[in-house]
Design a protein around this motif. Structure first.
Motif, PDB file in Angstrom:
ATOM      1  N   ARG A  60       0.836  -1.195   0.000  1.00 18.57           N
ATOM      2  CA  ARG A  60       0.000   0.000   0.000  1.00 18.57           C
ATOM      3  C   ARG A  60       0.876   1.251   0.000  1.00 18.57           C
ATOM      4  O   ARG A  60       1.882   1.325   0.706  1.00 18.57           O
ATOM      5  CB  ARG A  60      -0.882  -0.004   1.242  1.00 18.57           C
ATOM      6  N   ALA A  61       0.462   2.234  -0.786  1.00 15.97           N
ATOM      7  CA  ALA A  61       1.154   3.528  -0.830  1.00 15.97           C
ATOM      8  C   ALA A  61       0.193   4.613  -0.368  1.00 15.97           C
ATOM      9  O   ALA A  61      -0.950   4.669  -0.822  1.00 15.97           O
ATOM     10  CB  ALA A  61       1.645   3.821  -2.243  1.00 15.97           C
ATOM     11  N   ASP A  62       0.652   5.432   0.542  1.00 17.24           N
ATOM     12  CA  ASP A  62      -0.123   6.565   1.038  1.00 17.24           C
ATOM     13  C   ASP A  62       0.619   7.843   0.649  1.00 17.24           C
ATOM     14  O   ASP A  62       1.788   8.008   0.983  1.00 17.24           O
ATOM     15  CB  ASP A  62      -0.270   6.494   2.560  1.00 17.24           C
ATOM     16  N   PHE A  63      -0.075   8.729  -0.080  1.00 19.62           N
ATOM     17  CA  PHE A  63       0.510   9.976  -0.568  1.00 19.62           C
ATOM     18  C   PHE A  63      -0.166  11.149   0.125  1.00 19.62           C
ATOM     19  O   PHE A  63      -1.390  11.222   0.184  1.00 19.62           O
ATOM     20  CB  PHE A  63       0.314  10.109  -2.081  1.00 19.62           C
ATOM     21  N   TYR A  64       0.659  12.070   0.626  1.00 16.06           N
ATOM     22  CA  TYR A  64       0.167  13.262   1.312  1.00 16.06           C
ATOM     23  C   TYR A  64       0.747  14.488   0.616  1.00 16.06           C
ATOM     24  O   TYR A  64       1.968  14.611   0.491  1.00 16.06           O
ATOM     25  CB  TYR A  64       0.586  13.241   2.786  1.00 16.06           C
ATOM     26  N   PHE A  65      -0.105  15.374   0.163  1.00 20.94           N
ATOM     27  CA  PHE A  65       0.312  16.575  -0.552  1.00 20.94           C
ATOM     28  C   PHE A  65       0.393  17.748   0.425  1.00 20.94           C
ATOM     29  O   PHE A  65      -0.549  18.009   1.160  1.00 20.94           O
ATOM     30  CB  PHE A  65      -0.674  16.893  -1.674  1.00 20.94           C
ATOM     31  N   TYR A  66       1.533  18.423   0.401  1.00 21.44           N
ATOM     32  CA  TYR A  66       1.761  19.607   1.221  1.00 21.44           C
ATOM     33  C   TYR A  66       1.949  20.800   0.290  1.00 21.44           C
ATOM     34  O   TYR A  66       2.706  20.720  -0.679  1.00 21.44           O
ATOM     35  CB  TYR A  66       3.019  19.443   2.074  1.00 21.44           C
ATOM     36  N   GLU A  67       1.279  21.897   0.592  1.00 21.62           N
ATOM     37  CA  GLU A  67       1.412  23.107  -0.207  1.00 21.62           C
ATOM     38  C   GLU A  67       2.536  23.963   0.350  1.00 21.62           C
ATOM     39  O   GLU A  67       2.713  24.076   1.565  1.00 21.62           O
ATOM     40  CB  GLU A  67       0.097  23.897  -0.199  1.00 21.62           C
ATOM     41  N   TYR A  68       3.293  24.583  -0.554  1.00 19.60           N
ATOM     42  CA  TYR A  68       4.370  25.484  -0.149  1.00 19.60           C
ATOM     43  C   TYR A  68       3.817  26.898  -0.066  1.00 19.60           C
ATOM     44  O   TYR A  68       3.444  27.493  -1.072  1.00 19.60           O
ATOM     45  CB  TYR A  68       5.517  25.422  -1.158  1.00 19.60           C
ATOM     46  N   LEU A  69       3.715  27.417   1.149  1.00 21.51           N
ATOM     47  CA  LEU A  69       3.180  28.752   1.392  1.00 21.51           C
ATOM     48  C   LEU A  69       4.117  29.526   2.305  1.00 21.51           C
ATOM     49  O   LEU A  69       4.486  29.037   3.371  1.00 21.51           O
ATOM     50  CB  LEU A  69       1.806  28.673   2.071  1.00 21.51           C
ATOM     51  N   THR A  70       4.485  30.708   1.922  1.00 22.45           N
ATOM     52  CA  THR A  70       5.334  31.613   2.705  1.00 22.45           C
ATOM     53  C   THR A  70       6.523  30.898   3.349  1.00 22.45           C
ATOM     54  O   THR A  70       6.799  31.044   4.532  1.00 22.45           O
ATOM     55  CB  THR A  70       4.519  32.366   3.783  1.00 22.45           C
ATOM     56  N   PHE A  77      -5.394  19.108   2.064  1.00 25.77           N
ATOM     57  CA  PHE A  77      -6.470  18.141   2.298  1.00 25.77           C
ATOM     58  C   PHE A  77      -6.429  17.007   1.291  1.00 25.77           C
ATOM     59  O   PHE A  77      -7.104  16.007   1.448  1.00 25.77           O
ATOM     60  CB  PHE A  77      -7.835  18.844   2.238  1.00 25.77           C
ATOM     61  N   PHE A  78      -5.622  17.117   0.225  1.00 22.08           N
ATOM     62  CA  PHE A  78      -5.599  16.118  -0.828  1.00 22.08           C
ATOM     63  C   PHE A  78      -4.650  14.985  -0.463  1.00 22.08           C
ATOM     64  O   PHE A  78      -3.483  15.212  -0.164  1.00 22.08           O
ATOM     65  CB  PHE A  78      -5.180  16.773  -2.151  1.00 22.08           C
ATOM     66  N   GLU A  79      -5.156  13.756  -0.472  1.00 21.96           N
ATOM     67  CA  GLU A  79      -4.369  12.559  -0.172  1.00 21.96           C
ATOM     68  C   GLU A  79      -4.781  11.455  -1.136  1.00 21.96           C
ATOM     69  O   GLU A  79      -5.889  11.463  -1.655  1.00 21.96           O
ATOM     70  CB  GLU A  79      -4.634  12.059   1.252  1.00 21.96           C
ATOM     71  N   LEU A  80      -3.884  10.501  -1.337  1.00 23.36           N
ATOM     72  CA  LEU A  80      -4.202   9.290  -2.089  1.00 23.36           C
ATOM     73  C   LEU A  80      -3.750   8.095  -1.277  1.00 23.36           C
ATOM     74  O   LEU A  80      -2.642   8.099  -0.723  1.00 23.36           O
ATOM     75  CB  LEU A  80      -3.460   9.275  -3.434  1.00 23.36           C
ATOM     76  N   THR A 141       3.538   0.551   2.988  1.00 24.15           N
ATOM     77  CA  THR A 141       3.358  -0.515   3.970  1.00 24.15           C
ATOM     78  C   THR A 141       3.077  -1.810   3.228  1.00 24.15           C
ATOM     79  O   THR A 141       2.537  -1.810   2.125  1.00 24.15           O
ATOM     80  CB  THR A 141       2.193  -0.222   4.937  1.00 24.15           C
ATOM     81  N   TYR A 142       3.476  -2.910   3.855  1.00 19.91           N
ATOM     82  CA  TYR A 142       3.179  -4.229   3.316  1.00 19.91           C
ATOM     83  C   TYR A 142       2.526  -5.036   4.435  1.00 19.91           C
ATOM     84  O   TYR A 142       3.145  -5.276   5.467  1.00 19.91           O
ATOM     85  CB  TYR A 142       4.448  -4.919   2.817  1.00 19.91           C
ATOM     86  N   LYS A 143       1.287  -5.402   4.220  1.00 20.95           N
ATOM     87  CA  LYS A 143       0.490  -6.106   5.243  1.00 20.95           C
ATOM     88  C   LYS A 143       0.569  -5.368   6.577  1.00 20.95           C
ATOM     89  O   LYS A 143       0.829  -5.946   7.625  1.00 20.95           O
ATOM     90  CB  LYS A 143       0.933  -7.558   5.378  1.00 20.95           C
ATOM     91  N   ASN A 144       0.394  -4.039   6.500  1.00 19.60           N
ATOM     92  CA  ASN A 144       0.394  -3.116   7.643  1.00 19.60           C
ATOM     93  C   ASN A 144       1.743  -2.970   8.338  1.00 19.60           C
ATOM     94  O   ASN A 144       1.815  -2.473   9.457  1.00 19.60           O
ATOM     95  CB  ASN A 144      -0.692  -3.496   8.652  1.00 19.60           C
TER      96      ASN A 144
END
Length: 169
Positions: A60-70, A77-80, A141-144
């Motif tokens: 399993r792949a978990d993707f978290y998007f971070y915005e670059y601000l100041t 809020f966008f995740e996959l 992760t692989y099998k948690n």
């Protein structure tokens, strides 16, 4: 000779970094980004890894998007969250995986994998994507069991290219 200008939308992927691999399920992993000369603004990502596990629905792949601000990366809020078989079918990531090694059906056996010159088409990202510059964090992760993590900086850009008219002799 004159030419017509047209826009090209692309995703710049720079400074990838593998922050953790467990050594048991993923023996080694390397991710790099390179640009081929000044004539193209795009960076191409290369990924190399050796795995002792099957690349299947338990990976399993978990993707978290971070915005670059100041000057700071702020979690968006966008995740996959995708298992590997879903990942290679995803409209953003799937085409670059399929064009390299993964052409048959999922799953794929343990072994060494090399992916060269991967890019994400600018057309794969919706025009209304919530930001244009940020960082993409990924955990695997692989099998948690937590097996790997890393990140890369991303920027959605658009440039105007002038297409030269050809002379017909």
């Amino acid at each position: 000779m004159g030419g017509q200008e047209f826009p090209i939308r692309y995703i710049s992927t720079e400074r990838p970094y593998v922050t953790y691999i467990d050594g048991k399920h993923l023996v080694f992993a390397n991710v790099s980004a390179k640009r081929y000369g000044r004539s193209t603004p795009m960076y191409h990502v290369e990924t190399h890894f050796l795995t002792t596990i099957w690349l299947d629905k338990f990976l399993r792949a978990d993707f978290y998007f971070y915005e670059y601000l100041t000057g700071v990366y702020k979690r968006g809020f966008f995740e996959l969250h995708l298992n590997f078989c879903q990942f290679i079918k995803n409209p953003i990531f799937g085409p670059m995986m399929k064009q390299r090694n993964l052409t048959g059906p999922c799953p794929y056996p343990p072994g060494e994998y090399h992916f060269y010159n991967m890019t994400v088409a600018g057309t794969a990202v919706p025009k209304g994507f919530p930001f244009t510059k940020g960082r993409l964090y990924a955990n695997a992760t692989y099998k948690n069991i937590f097996i790997a993590s890393g990140y890369l900086d991303i920027e959605i850009k658009e440039v105007r290219i002038k297409r030269q008219k050809r002379r017909i002799k």
